[in-house]
Enzyme design. Structure first.
Site, PDB file in Angstrom:
ATOM      1  N   GLN A   1       1.466   3.649   2.047  1.00 31.46           N
ATOM      2  CA  GLN A   1       2.272   3.818   3.262  1.00 31.46           C
ATOM      3  C   GLN A   1       2.831   2.475   3.742  1.00 31.46           C
ATOM      4  OE1 GLN A   1       3.503   6.340   4.951  1.00 31.46           O
ATOM      5  NE2 GLN A   1       2.657   7.897   3.604  1.00 31.46           N
ATOM      6  N   SER A   2       3.317   1.675   2.824  1.00 27.33           N
ATOM      7  CA  SER A   2       3.856   0.356   3.184  1.00 27.33           C
ATOM      8  C   SER A   2       5.165   0.472   3.962  1.00 27.33           C
ATOM      9  CB  SER A   2       4.111  -0.438   1.895  1.00 27.33           C
ATOM     10  OG  SER A   2       4.905  -1.574   2.165  1.00 27.33           O
ATOM     11  N   ASN A   3       5.187  -0.151   5.136  1.00 24.35           N
ATOM     12  CA  ASN A   3       6.430  -0.232   5.918  1.00 24.35           C
ATOM     13  C   ASN A   3       7.386  -1.241   5.279  1.00 24.35           C
ATOM     14  OD1 ASN A   3       5.491   1.443   8.205  1.00 24.35           O
ATOM     15  ND2 ASN A   3       4.011  -0.227   8.447  1.00 24.35           N
TER      16      ASN A   3
ATOM     17  N   ALA B 223       7.743  -1.798   2.131  1.00 26.00           N
ATOM     18  CA  ALA B 223       8.419  -1.142   1.003  1.00 26.00           C
ATOM     19  C   ALA B 223       9.606  -0.324   1.521  1.00 26.00           C
ATOM     20  CB  ALA B 223       7.430  -0.246   0.260  1.00 26.00           C
TER      21      ALA B 223
ATOM     22  N   ALA C  50       0.858  -1.189   0.000  1.00 24.93           N
ATOM     23  CA  ALA C  50       0.000   0.000   0.000  1.00 24.93           C
ATOM     24  C   ALA C  50       0.894   1.239   0.000  1.00 24.93           C
ATOM     25  CB  ALA C  50      -0.902  -0.005   1.224  1.00 24.93           C
TER      26      ALA C  50
END
Ligand SMILES: *Cc1c(COP(=O)(O)O)cnc(C)c1O
Length: 332
Positions: free
Chosen positions: A75-77, A79, A73
């Site tokens: 705000q992917s952590n 990523a 998503a």
């Protein structure tokens, strides 16, 4: 159950601490809540993806990959942490971001994890919600391979049997710590999303016969689907480890009553949980995962789900970098 037979990069700050949350436990009038500080694993502020990426990125190095593709998503952590590992290893990192929330807030689209993805030198590309992200990753991989690049593709959340090994390792670490402290753990609670964390933990706990129940608090899927996803991944992980029958379906328990309006949308209970941890314990949670997990934990404590004498370990999976993408939710 010998993790050393799998390639691994020792980059995480381990073991993470196991800390008693006295003021929160008192405010809730029991049980005693302990926090397993996997928010402090290192690699771009830390979080649960570090343990998974130790195994995933070791595989990428072994395969001589020169670039990594993953998805998540906005705000992917996952990523952000993949971008940090790639930077450290000198690999290119391409991140495909799915707009799962439909938020048009500037902070959500550009701050928090997105800012850090770019700081680590990753490229990002945004896709509309509902895109087949697995296919999108494959398409990009094909394009890059045609240009002669050696691509390593990491699934969303780093959740496959390789990534889940990181949480098998966490289960060993946690139980070892509790044994050394003379702490009898009655329950472990964690947020559960792409399933690797819960799957790895349950495999590790079962493999050492810890007899500690594990509860996942869902952040996206309904209960049946979440439990099925975790169970499938747990089975595949156990298979990889050479103990295929160690987890049964009944070991996999998820409570998905705290998803609220949907993935990545924090409700009042999540915002309250974030505020309680921040003001009572000086701990930062996040609006998508650990905050929802904590909202579930707090509600279950208030409802008397646990005995007052219980020791409950909440796994802090990290994510606080995401707070800066959600400033508008706190300023409402
Ligand atoms: C990814 C993530 C989770 C969920 O872990 P899964 O292994 O995907 O179930 C929980 N908390 C944070 C902060 C995360 O980034």
């Amino acid at each position: 159950m010998h993790l050393a037979k799998f390639p691994r990069l020792f980059m995480a700050h381990l073991p993470t601490r196991l800390e008693k949350l006295s003021r929160l436990s008192q405010a809730l009038n029991g049980p005693t809540i302990w926090l397993k500080r996997d928010d402090c694993t290192g690699m771009s502020t830390g979080g649960n993806k570090t343990r998974k990426l130790e195994f995933l990125m070791a595989e990428a190095v072994e395969q001589k990959a020169d670039c990594v593709i993953t998805q998540g998503a906005t705000q992917s952590n996952h990523a952000r942490q993949t971008a940090a590992f790639s930077a450290k290893l000198g690999m290119a990192c391409h991140i495909l971001l799915e707009d799962r929330t439909g938020s048009n807030k500037d902070a959500y689209k550009n701050n928090g994890n997105v800012l850090l993805d770019h700081l680590h030198g990753a490229t990002t590309k945004t896709f509309v919600g509902g895109t087949d992200m697995i296919q999108a990753m494959e398409d990009l991989a094909e394009t890059l391979r045609a240009k002669g690049q050696n691509v390593y593709v990491i699934p969303g959340g780093g959740s496959n049997p390789t990534g889940a090994l990181g949480y098998v390792n966490c289960a060993y670490e946690l139980v070892g710590q509790a044994n050394d402290m003379g702490l009898e753990i009655d329950h472990i609670v964690t947020a559960t999303g792409s399933a690797g964390t819960q799957a790895g933990l349950i495999v590790g706990l079962k493999a050492i016969h810890a007899q500690i129940p594990l509860l996942g608090i869902g952040v996206r899927a309904p209960k049946d689907k979440q439990e099925e996803n975790v169970f499938k991944l747990a089975q595949a992980t156990a298979q990889k480890l050479g103990c295929p029958d160690v987890v049964s379906r009944a070991d996999v328990v998820a409570n998905c009553d705290y998803v609220g309006k949907g993935y990545g949308i924090p409700g009042e209970d999540t915002l309250e949980a974030i505020r309680l941890f921040a003001t009572l314990e000086g701990i930062l949670l996040d609006p998508v995962y650990s905050g929802k997990g904590a909202a579930g934990l707090i509600d279950l404590c208030r409802k008397g789900h646990f005995k007052q004498s219980d020791n409950v370990v909440f796994l802090h999976t990290g994510g606080s970098a995401g707070l800066f993408g959600y400033i508008d939710d706190f300023n409402k």
